[in-house]
Design an enzyme around this catalytic site. Structure first.
Site, PDB file in Angstrom:
ATOM      1  N   ASP A   1     -13.850  -9.960  10.860  1.00 47.34           N
ATOM      2  CA  ASP A   1     -12.384  -9.889  10.784  1.00 47.34           C
ATOM      3  C   ASP A   1     -11.766  -9.251  12.030  1.00 47.34           C
ATOM      4  O   ASP A   1     -10.589  -9.448  12.320  1.00 47.34           O
ATOM      5  CB  ASP A   1     -11.933  -9.105   9.539  1.00 47.34           C
ATOM      6  CG  ASP A   1     -11.941  -9.977   8.291  1.00 47.34           C
ATOM      7  OD1 ASP A   1     -12.095 -11.210   8.426  1.00 47.34           O
ATOM      8  OD2 ASP A   1     -11.801  -9.426   7.190  1.00 47.34           O
TER       9      ASP A   1
ATOM     10  N   GLU B   1       0.806  -1.219   0.000  1.00 49.20           N
ATOM     11  CA  GLU B   1       0.000   0.000   0.000  1.00 49.20           C
ATOM     12  C   GLU B   1       0.837   1.266   0.000  1.00 49.20           C
ATOM     13  O   GLU B   1       0.450   2.281  -0.587  1.00 49.20           O
ATOM     14  CB  GLU B   1      -0.950  -0.010   1.204  1.00 49.20           C
ATOM     15  CG  GLU B   1      -1.968  -1.144   1.177  1.00 49.20           C
ATOM     16  CD  GLU B   1      -1.426  -2.478   1.675  1.00 49.20           C
ATOM     17  OE1 GLU B   1      -0.270  -2.507   2.171  1.00 49.20           O
ATOM     18  OE2 GLU B   1      -2.132  -3.496   1.578  1.00 49.20           O
TER      19      GLU B   1
ATOM     20  N   PHE C   1      -5.747  -0.018   5.573  1.00 49.76           N
ATOM     21  CA  PHE C   1      -4.519   0.006   4.764  1.00 49.76           C
ATOM     22  C   PHE C   1      -4.456   1.246   3.874  1.00 49.76           C
ATOM     23  O   PHE C   1      -3.434   1.519   3.252  1.00 49.76           O
ATOM     24  CB  PHE C   1      -4.423  -1.264   3.912  1.00 49.76           C
ATOM     25  CG  PHE C   1      -4.746  -2.514   4.679  1.00 49.76           C
ATOM     26  CD1 PHE C   1      -4.230  -2.716   5.948  1.00 49.76           C
ATOM     27  CD2 PHE C   1      -5.583  -3.484   4.147  1.00 49.76           C
ATOM     28  CE1 PHE C   1      -4.544  -3.855   6.677  1.00 49.76           C
ATOM     29  CE2 PHE C   1      -5.905  -4.619   4.864  1.00 49.76           C
ATOM     30  CZ  PHE C   1      -5.381  -4.814   6.134  1.00 49.76           C
TER      31      PHE C   1
ATOM     32  N   ARG D   1     -18.596  -2.141   4.061  1.00 49.07           N
ATOM     33  CA  ARG D   1     -18.836  -3.489   3.577  1.00 49.07           C
ATOM     34  C   ARG D   1     -20.301  -3.936   3.600  1.00 49.07           C
ATOM     35  O   ARG D   1     -20.750  -4.596   2.654  1.00 49.07           O
ATOM     36  CB  ARG D   1     -18.000  -4.453   4.427  1.00 49.07           C
ATOM     37  CG  ARG D   1     -18.204  -5.900   4.085  1.00 49.07           C
ATOM     38  CD  ARG D   1     -17.248  -6.778   4.891  1.00 49.07           C
ATOM     39  NE  ARG D   1     -17.376  -8.165   4.502  1.00 49.07           N
ATOM     40  CZ  ARG D   1     -17.764  -9.137   5.331  1.00 49.07           C
ATOM     41  NH1 ARG D   1     -18.042  -8.873   6.589  1.00 49.07           N
ATOM     42  NH2 ARG D   1     -17.862 -10.370   4.900  1.00 49.07           N
TER      43      ARG D   1
END
Lengths: 317, 293
Positions: free
Chosen positions: A120, A61, A86, A170
């Site tokens: 996650d 990144e 990121f 998301r």
């Protein structure tokens, strides 16, 4: 109050993907870079239609931010894509020096922001990104609230000269903004007018704010609901005007209270019209694994908590 | 006289003696700038003087009078080790990008000549800020890819410190360049073997640097950073290899502090300014060829 007829739920990241695909057709200078998350960011359509303008960077990144800065030299408009974590924390110095300080026309597009990334867990659930990005001079910070607004914002930032941080997420959430809207950077959207309390929300918390306002109405409390999709530059005029009218404010965001929307709204009010204020946001903690709705409940980021905050704010008047 | 001087600045020089004269003046500028503000990085600047003079006065296809950010149709240069800004500022001004008199503002308040290169005040010749190490190669590769997209035949040049090879982002960029076959870039490492805390060998050895770059898929060359003939020969050879699907890295052997005997070959002068006596001693070794600013 405004009634929204919700017919579907969609993820904001798909709004970004659709916006990017539209830009691919309309603006030959738009290029896209992705750090191994093309599917997650919904960048497939752009990649497949314009393979010559799509750059796979791999899991690197910091390099991606530098590349994007360089691609602006010669007139390209790079859109970078990776998770919000990121997109900001991992490569803050690259964004600071090569993009913001250098005034480069890069669009940092960040998905899976906040707790609603879900299972996650905290390594990926960044809750500090708005703070980091809005502290950077020259940076515009945008956090749209649904599929249509994200798509419109994606298209709008290509026309804006300068670095932009575009944050989305998301999960599938109600689609309630107009499909044909014109997105105006830095312009608050007054969703509902009210007289007792102002609820200022961004991102996924906007729908929760609307639901909270309806529940408050049933209790006889008139809430004004404002969508601040552009956290920087902040529409101070709209915030001050509403605070003067209602006399108390609640902010709601999927972010740390420290450094986010609540911080800048309270700075604005403290300077211009000191007003009682309550904050709905994450209170100085990391997130954890879990289902998005469960996490939003546990960390106090939903309509129920906005209602409680509104009542506390009114009591302070 | 002034017109003649301008003409001399604009024309592309081919004569080695003329290049040496420019280099001598640039070295004077460096020590005078750093002395005046008692701050800055003379060691690496002196070590890279001959390379930058060679690039800007002999090699690059540029027109300072038409400078703009996009640099379409021109060669571009990116200084990744931004702390050697004195040499870059001197070379840019001597080449005609901005008035030589501005060198006297280096590192002072309200100057366009920031301690490390910056774009905010529109200093001609600079396209990205640098200083925090390891970022310049990524930026240059992005610019090189835009040149390809634009059908622009210009070459992208970069310069990096050898200590900068310790930054991880360099190797992210190295991998990317080979994978994407970016073959319109000529990168250079100032291989003087010194960094702030001492020699590279002592601080963090790089191992076989050439083999590392070859293993990352780059074409690797070496050159003597203080021999104008060798600089020209190597850079011409590098240019001839462009377009072959591989990025090019040149390991440039230099002495830190080259041209001033007491500053040469040591890391001691990485970021130290000379005092009055040391300035006089340094200037005595560097003929004034183009007129001090």
């Amino acid at each position: 109050m405004k009634k929204f007829n919700i017919t579907e739920k969609k993820d904001t990241r798909s709004g970004f993907g659709a916006g990017l695909a539209a830009l691919g057709k309309s603006n030959p200078n738009v290029v896209a870079l992705c750090a191994d998350l093309t599917g997650s960011l919904k960048m497939n359509a752009f990649r497949d239609a314009h393979p010559d303008r799509f750059f796979q960077v791999g899991i690197a990144e910091a390099n991606m931010m530098g590349l994007a800065a360089g691609m602006t030299i010669g007139g390209k408009i790079p859109f970078t894509g990776t998770f919000a974590n990121f997109s900001t924390g991992r490569d803050y110095d690259q964004i600071r020096q090569s993009i913001a300080y250098s005034g480069k026309n890069v669009k940092i597009c960040a998905s899976h922001a906040g707790l609603t990334l879900g299972e996650d867990g905290a390594t990926h659930q960044i809750l500090e990104d708005i703070g980091m990005m809005q502290m950077l001079p020259h940076m515009t910070v945008i956090n749209p609230c649904d599929y249509n607004q994200t798509m419109a914002a994606t298209i709008a930032i290509a026309e804006h000269e300068g670095p932009v941080y575009l944050r989305f997420g998301r999960p599938s959430v109600p689609v309630f903004t107009a499909a044909d809207q014109k997105f105006e950077i830095g312009k608050a959207w007054l969703i509902d007018e009210g007289t007792d309390v102002t609820i200022i929300a961004t991102g996924h918390l906007v729908w929760e704010a609307i639901e909270a306002a309806h529940a408050l109405e049933a209790k006889g409390i008139s809430a004004e609901v404002i969508n601040i999709h552009t956290i920087k530059p902040l529409d101070e005029e709209a915030i001050i005007k509403s605070a003067r009218k209602t006399g108390c404010v609640v902010t709601a965001e999927e972010h740390q209270i420290i450094g986010g929307l609540g911080s800048v709204v309270s700075q604005c009010l403290a300077q211009n019209c000191p007003t009682p204020i309550e904050f709905v946001g994450v209170n100085d903690s990391f997130g954890e694994s879990g289902k998005p709705a469960d996490l939003m409940q546990k960390y106090g980021l939903n309509a129920e908590n906005i209602i409680l905050a509104a009542e506390r704010a009114i009591a302070k008047k | 006289m002034e017109a003649l001087f301008l003409l001399r600045q604009i024309m592309i020089m081919k004569n080695t003696q003329e290049l040496q004269e420019v280099a001598s003046q640039v070295r004077r500028d460096i020590v005078r700038m750093v002395h005046k503000v008692q701050s800055g990085h003379p060691g690496g600047s002196l070590g890279c003087t001959d390379f930058l003079v060679s690039l800007y006065f002999d090699q690059m296809n540029i027109d300072p009078s038409k400078w703009d950010m996009d640099g379409k149709g021109e060669d571009l240069f990116f200084l990744s080790n931004g702390h050697i800004s004195p040499v870059w500022y001197s070379v840019l001004s001597r080449r005609g990008y901005f008035p030589v008199a501005e060198l006297g503002t280096f590192r002072h308040i309200n100057s366009r000549l920031q301690g490390h290169p910056a774009t905010e005040e529109g200093l001609e010749g600079i396209r990205v800020a640098s200083g925090s190490l390891g970022q310049g190669l990524s930026v240059a590769l992005g610019a090189a890819q835009t040149k390809k997209l634009n059908g622009d035949k210009g070459i992208v040049y970069t310069l990096h410190g050898d200590g900068e090879m310790q930054e991880g982002q360099i190797w992210e960029a190295a991998m990317y360049a080979a994978h994407h076959k970016i073959d319109n870039i000529i990168s250079t490492i100032d291989y003087n073997g010194q960094q702030i805390d001492g020699s590279l060998e002592d601080v963090m050895s790089l191992g076989n640097l050439g083999d590392k770059w070859r293993a990352f898929g780059w074409e690797v060359m070496e050159m003597n950073g203080h021999d104008f003939e060798n600089l020209r020969e190597t850079l011409n050879k590098a240019k001839a290899q462009l377009g072959n699907g591989k990025p090019i890295m040149i390991l440039m052997h230099t002495d830190m502090g080259h041209g001033v005997d007491f500053m040469s070959g040591t890391h001691e002068w990485h970021g130290i300014a000379p005092n009055d006596e040391q300035l006089a001693k340094a200037l005595a070794q560097l003929p004034e060829t183009l007129g001090d600013y």
